[in-house]
Design a protein around this motif. Structure first.
Motif, PDB file in Angstrom:
ATOM      1  N   VAL A  40       0.860  -1.173   0.000  1.00 49.30           N
ATOM      2  CA  VAL A  40       0.000   0.000   0.000  1.00 49.30           C
ATOM      3  C   VAL A  40       0.899   1.227   0.000  1.00 49.30           C
ATOM      4  O   VAL A  40       1.931   1.247   0.673  1.00 49.30           O
ATOM      5  N   SER A  41       0.489   2.248  -0.742  1.00 48.15           N
ATOM      6  CA  SER A  41       1.205   3.509  -0.755  1.00 48.15           C
ATOM      7  C   SER A  41       0.346   4.572  -0.069  1.00 48.15           C
ATOM      8  O   SER A  41      -0.849   4.674  -0.349  1.00 48.15           O
ATOM      9  N   VAL A  42       0.954   5.348   0.832  1.00 46.00           N
ATOM     10  CA  VAL A  42       0.259   6.424   1.544  1.00 46.00           C
ATOM     11  C   VAL A  42       1.039   7.717   1.332  1.00 46.00           C
ATOM     12  O   VAL A  42       2.233   7.772   1.626  1.00 46.00           O
ATOM     13  N   THR A  43       0.350   8.730   0.802  1.00 43.47           N
ATOM     14  CA  THR A  43       0.974  10.029   0.568  1.00 43.47           C
ATOM     15  C   THR A  43       0.268  11.076   1.423  1.00 43.47           C
ATOM     16  O   THR A  43      -0.956  11.175   1.398  1.00 43.47           O
ATOM     17  N   LEU A  44       1.059  11.840   2.173  1.00 37.92           N
ATOM     18  CA  LEU A  44       0.541  12.893   3.038  1.00 37.92           C
ATOM     19  C   LEU A  44       0.749  14.233   2.350  1.00 37.92           C
ATOM     20  O   LEU A  44       1.870  14.557   1.940  1.00 37.92           O
ATOM     21  N   VAL A  45      -0.349  14.998   2.214  1.00 36.49           N
ATOM     22  CA  VAL A  45      -0.306  16.251   1.461  1.00 36.49           C
ATOM     23  C   VAL A  45      -1.064  17.354   2.204  1.00 36.49           C
ATOM     24  O   VAL A  45      -1.648  17.117   3.259  1.00 36.49           O
ATOM     25  N   ASP A  46      -1.095  18.534   1.591  1.00 41.63           N
ATOM     26  CA  ASP A  46      -1.867  19.650   2.123  1.00 41.63           C
ATOM     27  C   ASP A  46      -3.168  19.791   1.332  1.00 41.63           C
ATOM     28  O   ASP A  46      -3.408  19.064   0.361  1.00 41.63           O
ATOM     29  N   ASN A  47      -4.009  20.741   1.732  1.00 46.20           N
ATOM     30  CA  ASN A  47      -5.295  20.948   1.056  1.00 46.20           C
ATOM     31  C   ASN A  47      -5.126  21.341  -0.411  1.00 46.20           C
ATOM     32  O   ASN A  47      -5.897  20.904  -1.262  1.00 46.20           O
ATOM     33  N   GLU A  48      -4.138  22.163  -0.699  1.00 50.46           N
ATOM     34  CA  GLU A  48      -3.935  22.609  -2.080  1.00 50.46           C
ATOM     35  C   GLU A  48      -3.628  21.433  -3.007  1.00 50.46           C
ATOM     36  O   GLU A  48      -4.194  21.313  -4.088  1.00 50.46           O
ATOM     37  N   THR A  49      -2.755  20.545  -2.568  1.00 51.24           N
ATOM     38  CA  THR A  49      -2.377  19.397  -3.396  1.00 51.24           C
ATOM     39  C   THR A  49      -3.550  18.449  -3.599  1.00 51.24           C
ATOM     40  O   THR A  49      -3.831  18.027  -4.723  1.00 51.24           O
ATOM     41  N   ILE A  50      -4.270  18.122  -2.520  1.00 46.05           N
ATOM     42  CA  ILE A  50      -5.381  17.185  -2.659  1.00 46.05           C
ATOM     43  C   ILE A  50      -6.519  17.814  -3.471  1.00 46.05           C
ATOM     44  O   ILE A  50      -7.232  17.119  -4.185  1.00 46.05           O
ATOM     45  N   HIS A  51      -6.652  19.139  -3.394  1.00 44.01           N
ATOM     46  CA  HIS A  51      -7.639  19.855  -4.208  1.00 44.01           C
ATOM     47  C   HIS A  51      -7.335  19.650  -5.689  1.00 44.01           C
ATOM     48  O   HIS A  51      -8.231  19.322  -6.484  1.00 44.01           O
ATOM     49  N   GLN A  52      -6.081  19.820  -6.075  1.00 40.06           N
ATOM     50  CA  GLN A  52      -5.673  19.634  -7.471  1.00 40.06           C
ATOM     51  C   GLN A  52      -5.951  18.211  -7.945  1.00 40.06           C
ATOM     52  O   GLN A  52      -6.474  17.992  -9.043  1.00 40.06           O
ATOM     53  N   VAL A  53      -5.610  17.236  -7.121  1.00 39.48           N
ATOM     54  CA  VAL A  53      -5.814  15.832  -7.488  1.00 39.48           C
ATOM     55  C   VAL A  53      -7.304  15.507  -7.547  1.00 39.48           C
ATOM     56  O   VAL A  53      -7.769  14.811  -8.458  1.00 39.48           O
ATOM     57  N   ASN A  54      -8.082  16.022  -6.616  1.00 38.09           N
ATOM     58  CA  ASN A  54      -9.525  15.803  -6.589  1.00 38.09           C
ATOM     59  C   ASN A  54     -10.167  16.380  -7.851  1.00 38.09           C
ATOM     60  O   ASN A  54     -11.046  15.763  -8.463  1.00 38.09           O
ATOM     61  N   ARG A  55      -9.707  17.553  -8.256  1.00 41.78           N
ATOM     62  CA  ARG A  55     -10.228  18.186  -9.475  1.00 41.78           C
ATOM     63  C   ARG A  55      -9.853  17.357 -10.711  1.00 41.78           C
ATOM     64  O   ARG A  55     -10.680  17.106 -11.589  1.00 41.78           O
ATOM     65  N   GLU A  56      -8.622  16.905 -10.766  1.00 39.73           N
ATOM     66  CA  GLU A  56      -8.136  16.163 -11.934  1.00 39.73           C
ATOM     67  C   GLU A  56      -8.789  14.783 -12.071  1.00 39.73           C
ATOM     68  O   GLU A  56      -9.186  14.384 -13.158  1.00 39.73           O
ATOM     69  N   TYR A  57      -8.883  14.036 -10.970  1.00 40.86           N
ATOM     70  CA  TYR A  57      -9.346  12.649 -11.049  1.00 40.86           C
ATOM     71  C   TYR A  57     -10.838  12.475 -10.810  1.00 40.86           C
ATOM     72  O   TYR A  57     -11.426  11.506 -11.276  1.00 40.86           O
ATOM     73  N   ARG A  58     -11.450  13.397 -10.062  1.00 39.90           N
ATOM     74  CA  ARG A  58     -12.874  13.233  -9.736  1.00 39.90           C
ATOM     75  C   ARG A  58     -13.738  14.378 -10.251  1.00 39.90           C
ATOM     76  O   ARG A  58     -14.941  14.378 -10.052  1.00 39.90           O
ATOM     77  N   GLN A  59     -13.090  15.375 -10.871  1.00 37.64           N
ATOM     78  CA  GLN A  59     -13.777  16.563 -11.366  1.00 37.64           C
ATOM     79  C   GLN A  59     -14.567  17.259 -10.253  1.00 37.64           C
ATOM     80  O   GLN A  59     -15.646  17.815 -10.475  1.00 37.64           O
ATOM     81  N   ILE A  60     -14.027  17.229  -9.043  1.00 44.20           N
ATOM     82  CA  ILE A  60     -14.617  17.916  -7.889  1.00 44.20           C
ATOM     83  C   ILE A  60     -13.637  19.010  -7.482  1.00 44.20           C
ATOM     84  O   ILE A  60     -12.506  18.728  -7.092  1.00 44.20           O
TER      85      ILE A  60
END
Length: 166
Positions: A40-60
């Motif tokens: 399992v891979s676990v990546t710890l990030v901030d709100n800005e990074t997870i926001h970008q990924v959420n937008r890219e992969y989930r269009q949210i």
């Protein structure tokens, strides 16, 4: 079991975040009676990074607390029997471990939500790992019945390891 932890968070982390990850990943696998050693891979990030990924992969277009990227497609959540015959490409060729997938956690959300819900950051962090591990094992919460099952399992995993809301 291999847990690959990537810390991309520049803020202050929980002192024992690595042991919490190890403990909850292992507890979730034991709870679901996974018969394989897993990766399992676990990546710890901030709100800005997870926001970008959420937008890219989930269009949210907003930050979220945790994202799960399962490597497997289950016919039935939490069942691993199909891997015996169909799962040859699901294992790391070098280690032989089952590749479950990736987890991304916003540490900013851990802090925000622990304050909002009135429990410790450790409990919130453990909850998000348990939640995401269940996603990696095929569970979801899009419909009411599945949500209840997943919530029950999350709570039992946390109780096993004494991560309570107090």
């Amino acid at each position: 079991m291999s847990i690959i932890i990537e810390n991309e968070y520049s803020g202050e982390l929980l002192a024992d975040y690595k042991s919490i990850i190890d403990e909850i990943v292992e507890a979730a696998l034991d709870y679901e009676q996974c018969p394989y050693e897993c990766q399992v891979s676990v990546t710890l990030v901030d709100n800005e990074t997870i926001h970008q990924v959420n937008r890219e992969y989930r269009q949210i277009d907003r930050p979220t607390d945790v994202l799960s990227f399962p490597a497997l497609e289950y016919t039935k959540a939490g069942e691993f029997d199909w891997l015996e015959e169909e799962g040859i490409g699901c294992f790391d060729p070098e280690s032989g471990e089952l590749l479950l997938g990736d987890i991304m956690i916003s540490m900013d959300k851990v802090k925000e939500q622990s304050a909002e819900y009135g429990h410790s950051e450790k409990r919130e962090f453990a909850f998000l790992i348990a939640h995401s591990m269940l996603h990696l094992m095929g569970y979801d919460h899009m419909v009411e019945d599945e949500r209840k099952i997943m919530e029950h399992k999350q709570e039992e995993i946390l109780q096993m390891k004494h991560y309570t809301r107090d």
